[in-house]
Design a protein around this motif. Structure first.
Motif, PDB file in Angstrom:
ATOM      1  N   LEU A 149     -28.536 123.337  24.582  1.00  0.00           N
ATOM      2  CA  LEU A 149     -27.122 123.241  24.941  1.00  0.00           C
ATOM      3  C   LEU A 149     -26.882 122.141  25.774  1.00  0.00           C
ATOM      4  N   HIS A 164     -28.031 118.817  24.628  1.00  0.00           N
ATOM      5  CA  HIS A 164     -27.397 118.199  23.494  1.00  0.00           C
ATOM      6  C   HIS A 164     -28.429 117.865  22.161  1.00  0.00           C
ATOM      7  N   THR A 174     -20.693 122.113  20.938  1.00  0.00           N
ATOM      8  CA  THR A 174     -20.661 121.394  21.942  1.00  0.00           C
ATOM      9  C   THR A 174     -20.601 119.852  21.554  1.00  0.00           C
ATOM     10  N   THR A 231     -20.022 123.746  29.004  1.00  0.00           N
ATOM     11  CA  THR A 231     -21.157 123.525  28.010  1.00  0.00           C
ATOM     12  C   THR A 231     -21.726 124.900  28.110  1.00  0.00           C
TER      13      THR A 231
END
Lengths: 188, 674
Positions: free
Chosen positions: B60, B63, B74, B83
């Protein structure tokens, strides 16, 4: 507004998420400034006195918006500003009131149109009575069971000891002090 | 790291299944080596789930949009704080959170009790491992958070704007902590039933856990109400939505248990009932998860409909069958040790209190499931919304409020007329005075009058207890009053913490009753134009529209409508409500515009202003203005509730009562072999 902000605004204005396509400016808004990014805000119609009518609110509070939001019509039309269903239902409420229907008749007309699911609570008839009565039937049954159990328990309890209740009144000061200490120990 | 997380889940499943098998075997055969192996398995599973959690968090935070879950919840421009909340924003991540929290609580319970309750602990480890293994299995076979996409998108969908709120960073974890921690009392109850150690020992082991669970559930529910109020913009905090109801159900049964367990500890009564309540609370927590994830009932809070619901339904049915079969098996051994001596006693008051809690829980469950029942039996769709729940639950809730005042003050065993007079004369007078005053000022809502009068009754009973206790200490020990008060509470935290919880409940009821006087007004205002709104206290608010400003902020484009607010001609300040259009890192809109409410809150009422939109893209704004009396009391009532629970739980005070300790049997054979 920064360069980036402006580009965001333009993108917003061009996107499919637009709440409206701005048309020619009507005369009534001449004195009011236009928003830089009108598409970033939902478009709303002007509020009329009837939108605040307590009777209208009460009727709409009894009916569920059919958009799937689980809210009543009044709450949905004043909360979920992307919903087009609740404003349409609101207009229909006003139209039905204008055609001399009573509030109950307005609600009945919606029920005839959409079925019972349009009402925020099941109408009190037929099988729906089960919804209203079961909790209180449960309470009644619980009270009866509890009453019977309590009666059995109370009857089955051991006989109280034969010592007279007022015995402590004759206790000495030392005994009372000891009792006080014991009670305090248990308390702590 | 995501691959490692995935592997960790598979190993956790294998070890979990092994651990649960050897746990029950070890317990049954009295094999301490197997029991220890099961406990070690529980620690290892916990460690593996931490690895999986770290894997998802890393995905997370970095990314890794190749991971489907990361891409779904997200985006690159999502603030780091949110996030983190994306971890449980979706079905798959929240299942991992469930599993890791249950495993953490399980490991903590095993660690704390490593030298105690040896006959129970193998089974406790077994039950915890079964529950954890179930969640891991659901993830691996139906909702894997580490599932990869066939491509890597340049950016993710972003997080739903309504979840980008501080409330959502705390409320779901709190509820999860509440739901999951019920597993520990459930595990001890099942362990007691299997092992036959049915004395109060298992109750002592779960006392802190039940309080902790209740604390988390209470905080989670109140924080959820706060989030709904500040974020959803409809001017209320409780809509009797199925998912909200699902969070309330275990809270109700746990609260009932916290009361009835006192009778078992003090008098050795209600053993069957208490085991039943613990089992019921656990099943309701699973039921809540089923409701949220199955899509069987439509709710604004639900996760996407998926086949995960079937797993939960099967688990729910199996858990119920096993737990109630065990209860039936041990039924004869759960006979009460003593009998009720009088209907006018604390035991009887607690029994009535439990009855009301259970009836409220039943009515909430019944109302939640009635639409399914109606459609199933008659083919007719119905809606069961707030009008139904309020009609049914308001009288029941007020009855409960009355018992909140009676229960703690009435004597154990048998209350004499003199005791009743001494304890209830002043509170009854307070009730009458408040009711008369409210009628005199022409309060229009009958239920509200009853609520405030009963609130006065409970407050008077609690105040009386504090005054008498402090006075007694002052006289006995010559302590100054503040010190006497502190020591009074400190020496008996369980009792006085409970009173503080009751005060919190009174505050909550006061806030709920305030809803009867809520008013909504819609207005269209050009800059400089004003609208006047009357509050139920008789004040007049004048709201003057200043204009709408638009600007970019973080991951959103903001349209902020500002108003000047005056009360009875006195300037109160500027309030600003916003429309937010969230965008991804390329500036593309991601969701529909969301609303941020402007709230001005004080002890009397909230002024709640929503910028609904603009007329034809101009600064002419449409507002919804709500005057909401006594909402402040709901939030601070929640704070007091939690404070009371913390006082009750605080180490060093309020342990098992001497009467309860006398009901613990000496340790059996496993204690010697372990």
């Amino acid at each position: 507004m920064s360069h980036r902000s402006l580009s965001v605004a333009l993108l917003l204005a061009a996107s499919g998420a637009m709440a409206q396509t701005p048309g020619p400016r009507p005369p009534s808004t001449d004195s009011v400034g236009r928003l830089a990014a009108p598409g970033a805000v939902q478009s709303r119609e002007r509020v009329t006195a009837r939108d605040n009518d307590l009777l209208v609110k009460a009727i709409e509070g009894r009916m569920r918006c059919t958009c799937g939001c689980n809210l009543d019509v009044f709450t949905c039309r004043t909360t979920d500003f992307t919903c087009t269903t609740s404003p349409a239902m609101h207009r229909l409420v006003l139209a039905r009131l204008d055609s001399a229907l009573t509030p109950d008749q307005v609600v009945a007309a919606f029920e005839a149109q959409y079925g019972q699911a349009v009402l925020m609570a099941p109408p009190k008839r037929g099988f729906n009575w089960a919804a209203y009565l079961m909790p209180f039937a449960g309470l009644g049954a619980g009270l009866v069971v509890l009453g019977l159990v309590m009666r059995r328990w109370v009857r089955a309890r051991p006989k109280p000891s034969p010592e007279p209740a007022g015995e402590a009144a004759g206790a000495t000061a030392q005994e009372l002090e000891r009792l006080r200490r014991e009670l305090e120990r248990i308390e702590s | 790291m995501t691959d490692l997380g995935n592997i960790a889940l598979w190993i956790a499943l294998l070890i979990g299944v092994w651990g649960s098998a050897v746990a029950f075997l070890g317990g049954r055969r009295g094999r301490s080596d197997l029991a220890r192996s099961a406990e070690r398995a529980a620690y290892v599973v916990w460690g593996l789930l931490l690895v999986a959690t770290a894997g998802l968090l890393k995905a997370l935070l970095t990314h890794d949009f190749n991971v489907e879950y990361v891409a779904s919840y997200t985006s690159r421009n999502l603030p780091v704080w949110y996030t983190w909340s994306a971890f449980y924003a979706g079905q798959k991540g929240s299942l991992l959170l469930w599993a890791v929290v249950v495993a953490t609580f399980g490991a903590a319970a095993l660690l704390v009790n490593r030298g105690r309750h040896r006959e129970l602990m193998p089974y406790v480890a077994g039950v915890v491992l079964v529950v954890v293994s179930f969640f891991v299995a659901v993830m691996l076979f139906a909702a894997n958070p580490f599932e990869r996409l066939g491509f890597t998108p340049p950016d993710g969908n972003g997080l739903n704007p309504q979840l980008q709120n501080p409330g959502m960073t705390i409320h779901p974890p709190m509820l999860y902590l509440g739901y999951t921690s019920i597993t520990i009392p459930f595990a001890f109850a099942v362990a007691a039933l299997i092992s036959g150690r049915l004395d109060t020992g298992w109750l002592h082991a779960i006392r802190k856990w039940t309080l902790l669970s209740w604390l988390f559930l209470s905080a989670g529910v109140v924080l959820g109400m706060w989030w709904a109020y500040v974020e959803l913009g409809w001017g209320g905090y409780w809509a009797w939505d199925p998912v909200e109801n699902a969070s309330l159900l275990p809270w109700l049964t746990m609260t009932a248990f916290l009361h009835s367990v006192m009778i078992q500890e003090k008098r050795g009564m209600l053993k069957r009932w208490n085991v039943g309540l613990v089992i019921g609370s656990f099943l309701l927590s699973i039921f809540g998860t089923f409701i949220t994830r199955s899509g069987v009932i439509s709710s604004v809070h639900s996760f996407t409909q998926s086949r995960v619901g079937y797993f939960f339904l099967i688990f729910l049915v199996l858990s119920a069958a096993v737990a109630f079969a065990l209860l039936a098996y041990r039924w004869p051994r759960l006979e009460a040790e003593s009998k009720l001596e009088s209907v006018a006693s604390r035991e009887a008051a607690f029994l009535f209190n439990n009855l009301i809690f259970i009836v409220i829980a039943f009515s909430v469950l019944w109302g939640t499931l009635f639409p399914i029942l109606s459609e199933w039996l008659r083919g007719t769709k119905v809606t069961v919304g707030p009008p139904f729940f309020n009609q049914v639950n308001v009288p029941l809730g007020l009855l409960l409020l009355l018992l909140t005042g009676i229960g703690p003050l009435i004597a154990w065993r048998r209350a004499s007329p003199a005791n009743l007079r001494r304890q209830f004369l002043a509170p009854a007078l307070a009730t009458l005075v408040v009711a008369a005053a409210l009628v005199a000022i022409r309060m229009s809502d009958g239920w509200a009058i009853v609520a405030y009068a009963l609130g006065a009754f409970v407050t008077a009973t609690v105040a009386q207890e504090f005054v008498r206790g402090t006075g007694a200490r002052h006289r006995l020990h010559r302590e100054p009053y503040p010190l006497a008060l502190v020591r009074l509470v400190g020496r008996n935290r369980r009792r006085y913490g409970g009173y503080v919880v009751h005060l919190g409940m009174v505050m909550l009821f006061a806030g709920f009753a305030g809803l009867a006087f809520k008013s909504d007004t819609e207005a269209t205002l050009k800059p400089g134009q004003s609208v006047e709104v009357r509050s139920p206290y008789g004040h007049t608010y004048r709201i003057t529209h200043q204009g709408v400003s638009q600007y970019e902020r973080l991951n959103r484009f903001v349209s902020a409508a500002s108003v000047d607010v005056f009360r009875d001609g006195r300037y109160l300040g500027v309030m600003k409500s916003e429309k937010r259009q969230h965008t991804d890192s390329f500036g593309r809109p991601t969701f529909e515009p969301s609303t941020e409410v402007a709230i001005r809150s004080d002890v009397r009422e909230d002024l709640y202003i929503v910028y609904a939109g603009s007329v034809q893209g101009t600064e002419e704004a449409v507002y919804r203005i709500t005057v909401n009396p006594l909402v402040w009391w709901v939030w601070y009532g929640g704070v007091v509730l939690v404070l009371g629970a913390l006082i009750t739980m605080w180490p060093g005070g309020g342990g098992p009562t001497p009467a309860s300790l006398r009901r613990v049997e000496p340790a059996g054979y496993v204690a010697q072999v372990a």
